[in-house]
Design a protein around this motif. Structure first.
Motif, PDB file in Angstrom:
ATOM      1  N   GLU A   1      -8.630  -4.807  -2.156  1.00 46.76           N
ATOM      2  CA  GLU A   1      -8.504  -3.384  -1.852  1.00 46.76           C
ATOM      3  C   GLU A   1      -8.124  -2.592  -3.097  1.00 46.76           C
ATOM      4  O   GLU A   1      -8.703  -1.526  -3.373  1.00 46.76           O
TER       5      GLU A   1
ATOM      6  N   GLN B   1      -4.881 -10.177   0.837  1.00 44.81           N
ATOM      7  CA  GLN B   1      -5.446  -8.979   1.469  1.00 44.81           C
ATOM      8  C   GLN B   1      -5.584  -7.818   0.491  1.00 44.81           C
ATOM      9  O   GLN B   1      -6.617  -7.146   0.449  1.00 44.81           O
ATOM     10  N   VAL B   2      -4.517  -7.559  -0.272  1.00 44.40           N
ATOM     11  CA  VAL B   2      -4.466  -6.291  -1.003  1.00 44.40           C
ATOM     12  C   VAL B   2      -5.207  -6.324  -2.344  1.00 44.40           C
ATOM     13  O   VAL B   2      -5.647  -5.269  -2.816  1.00 44.40           O
TER      14      VAL B   2
ATOM     15  N   GLN C   1     -10.255   0.332  -5.218  1.00 47.40           N
ATOM     16  CA  GLN C   1      -9.712   1.674  -5.414  1.00 47.40           C
ATOM     17  C   GLN C   1      -9.495   2.007  -6.888  1.00 47.40           C
ATOM     18  O   GLN C   1      -8.992   3.086  -7.209  1.00 47.40           O
TER      19      GLN C   1
ATOM     20  N   ARG D   1       0.830  -1.211   0.000  1.00 50.02           N
ATOM     21  CA  ARG D   1       0.000   0.000   0.000  1.00 50.02           C
ATOM     22  C   ARG D   1       0.867   1.265   0.000  1.00 50.02           C
ATOM     23  O   ARG D   1       0.603   2.220  -0.742  1.00 50.02           O
TER      24      ARG D   1
END
Length: 231
Positions: free
Chosen positions: A216, A212-213, A220, A185
């Motif tokens: 996300e 996890q990412v 975004q 991130r």
């Protein structure tokens, strides 16, 4: 010199069955160049995931499941010794539509070798990959530790685009999946090629961080693409 020390130094200064391509032929067909690419395809918020030092079950298999669930294609930079030990995993990687990258035979510092030795190393590695997956295209080459020496030109002559990276999440000493996810991130910039590892040790934390990412990034507006085809 240890592998960990070489990696830290690199980060600080940030064929039977194998097809070879001459420089003139490669250029005539828009093929590989000696320029090391570190940029993802496309414009805007694009990013490329690349994974080094495998194949390495069970972590590579777990990673493949995460990528498949999230409809992400990545680049796997394969070490010849690991290919020889786990050809069935190489076949899984290719069958699931990921892109293959030659990452040398033994993960040696190629800048210390002669051009003839580098050529032999890359050729043998590609041969092992093609023995596992005869139909596969080996699109890229990545030098261990980022120690390129004369390997970019040699790789291009062999039909592979040298592949670098914008940043390394430094997962060779696993600090926890949450820390690794936060590094992605914090360091992410549009067009980045990210270096991660699915081999070279226990990479379960890296796989968990990737899991996890990805949602996300998608939320975004990021698009996960492959690296540029040529420099």
């Amino acid at each position: 010199m240890s592998r960990s020390l070489l990696r830290c130094l690199a980060a600080a200064v940030t064929v039977a069955g194998a097809l070879t391509v001459t420089p003139s032929a490669a250029l005539a067909h828009g093929g590989p160049t000696p320029v090391v690419v570190d940029t993802a395809r496309g414009h805007g918020n694009v990013v490329s995931f690349t994974f080094d030092d495998g194949p390495n079950p069970p972590d590579t298999l777990h990673l493949l499941a995460v990528l498949r669930k999230n409809h992400v294609k990545a680049v796997f930079c394969l070490v010849g010794d690991q290919v020889k030990a786990h050809p069935e995993v190489v076949r899984r990687i290719a069958a699931e539509g990921h892109t293959l990258c030659n990452h040398s035979l033994h993960h040696d510092n190629l800048s210390l070798l002669t051009p003839e030795q580098v050529t032999a190393d890359l050729t043998e590695t590609s041969t092992l990959i093609h023995q596992a997956v005869p139909w596969a295209n080996i699109a890229y080459f990545r030098a261990p530790y980022g120690s390129w020496g004369q390997s970019p030109q040699i790789a291009a002559d062999l039909g592979m685009q040298p592949l670098g990276w914008r940043f390394d999440i430094e997962d060779w000493v696993p600090p926890g999946a949450d820390v690794l996810a936060q590094r992605i991130r914090d360091r992410l910039t549009p067009g980045a090629v990210i270096l991660m590892h699915d081999g070279g040790g226990d990479r379960s934390q890296t796989v968990d961080a990737v899991a996890q990412v990805i949602p996300e990034l998608r939320a975004q507006g990021w698009r996960l693409t492959l690296p540029l085809r040529r420099g």
